[in-house]
Scaffold this active site. Sequence first.
Site, PDB file in Angstrom:
ATOM      1  CD  GLU A   1       0.735  -9.404  -2.122  1.00 53.52           C
ATOM      2  OE1 GLU A   1       1.813  -9.948  -1.832  1.00 53.52           O
ATOM      3  OE2 GLU A   1       0.622  -8.174  -2.293  1.00 53.52           O
TER       4      GLU A   1
ATOM      5  NE  ARG B   1       7.779   5.475   1.591  1.00 50.87           N
ATOM      6  CZ  ARG B   1       6.888   6.465   1.736  1.00 50.87           C
ATOM      7  NH1 ARG B   1       7.154   7.480   2.523  1.00 50.87           N
ATOM      8  NH2 ARG B   1       5.757   6.420   1.089  1.00 50.87           N
TER       9      ARG B   1
ATOM     10  CB  CYS C   1       5.502  -3.782  -0.841  1.00 50.75           C
ATOM     11  SG  CYS C   1       6.115  -2.584  -2.014  1.00 50.75           S
TER      12      CYS C   1
ATOM     13  N   GLY D   1       0.879  -1.174   0.000  1.00 50.02           N
ATOM     14  CA  GLY D   1       0.000   0.000   0.000  1.00 50.02           C
ATOM     15  C   GLY D   1       0.905   1.208   0.000  1.00 50.02           C
ATOM     16  CD  GLU D   2       2.506   5.328  -1.076  1.00 50.53           C
ATOM     17  OE1 GLU D   2       2.106   4.693  -2.069  1.00 50.53           O
ATOM     18  OE2 GLU D   2       3.694   5.658  -0.936  1.00 50.53           O
ATOM     19  CB  SER D   3       4.939   2.832   4.305  1.00 51.64           C
ATOM     20  OG  SER D   3       5.742   3.715   3.553  1.00 51.64           O
TER      21      SER D   3
ATOM     22  CB  ILE E   1       3.912  -2.722  -7.090  1.00 53.47           C
ATOM     23  CG1 ILE E   1       3.438  -3.952  -7.870  1.00 53.47           C
ATOM     24  CG2 ILE E   1       3.044  -1.504  -7.432  1.00 53.47           C
ATOM     25  CD1 ILE E   1       2.054  -4.444  -7.476  1.00 53.47           C
ATOM     26  NE  ARG E   2       4.835   4.635  -6.486  1.00 55.70           N
ATOM     27  CZ  ARG E   2       4.444   5.367  -5.448  1.00 55.70           C
ATOM     28  NH1 ARG E   2       3.349   5.058  -4.789  1.00 55.70           N
ATOM     29  NH2 ARG E   2       5.136   6.408  -5.065  1.00 55.70           N
TER      30      ARG E   2
ATOM     31  CG  HIS F   1       3.360  -6.773  -4.017  1.00 56.17           C
ATOM     32  ND1 HIS F   1       2.409  -6.272  -3.152  1.00 56.17           N
ATOM     33  CD2 HIS F   1       4.157  -5.736  -4.317  1.00 56.17           C
ATOM     34  CE1 HIS F   1       2.624  -4.989  -2.954  1.00 56.17           C
ATOM     35  NE2 HIS F   1       3.681  -4.634  -3.655  1.00 56.17           N
TER      36      HIS F   1
END
Length: 186
Positions: free
Chosen positions: A167, A103, A76, A46-48, A129-130, A165
């Site tokens: 998953e 990051r 991530c 997500g976005e930490s 992903i990013r 990721h």
Amino acid sequence: MKIGVLALQGDFDAHRRRLEDLGAEVALVKHPGQFDEIDGLVIPGGESGTFLKLLGEEGFEKLRQFVQAKPTFGTCAGAILLAKEVENPKQTGLGALDIRIRRNAYGRQIDSSIRQGRLGEEPLEMVFIRAPKIERVGPAVEVIATQGDDPVAVRQGKVMAATFHPELSDDTRVHREFLALIRNGK
Ligand code: GLN
């Protein structure tokens, strides 16, 4: 054995499905009071920075206590939250893994990609992903997966993290490793 997936934000549902496919009972964790009911926790991507905001100080403190006591797996953004040192920009971490993590370390052009890496000696498909990059690994930290020369999954005691990721790939080995960690009660 009940496993929580932190469901404040991000791609928690893919983790839920994967863990259920592997036979685990899963609870989506939306508030810290639920930490008492679970034996292990997945912190998804997500976005930490957003996770930190949504947790607030009290939620962060409850999460810190949980990860000291029970098996936790961060992917991530989850890996970023678990780290001791966070760069680009500097950000508070839970300090559960003695690593420095940067990051969005791959730049904009290649911010998402599927690459081949290694889980131990075996090849493994990895979806980035990013993604952040683990820049320093402390002496108590075991590297369990690599991509090129970079460590991309690590473990310290009962805490595991991956910068990719698992998953989102069909391969279930990384999640199975986390379930084994919970079962062994390390
Ligand atoms: N770039 C995100 C962060 O810095 C992590 C990306 C992800 O979780 N896929 O928190």
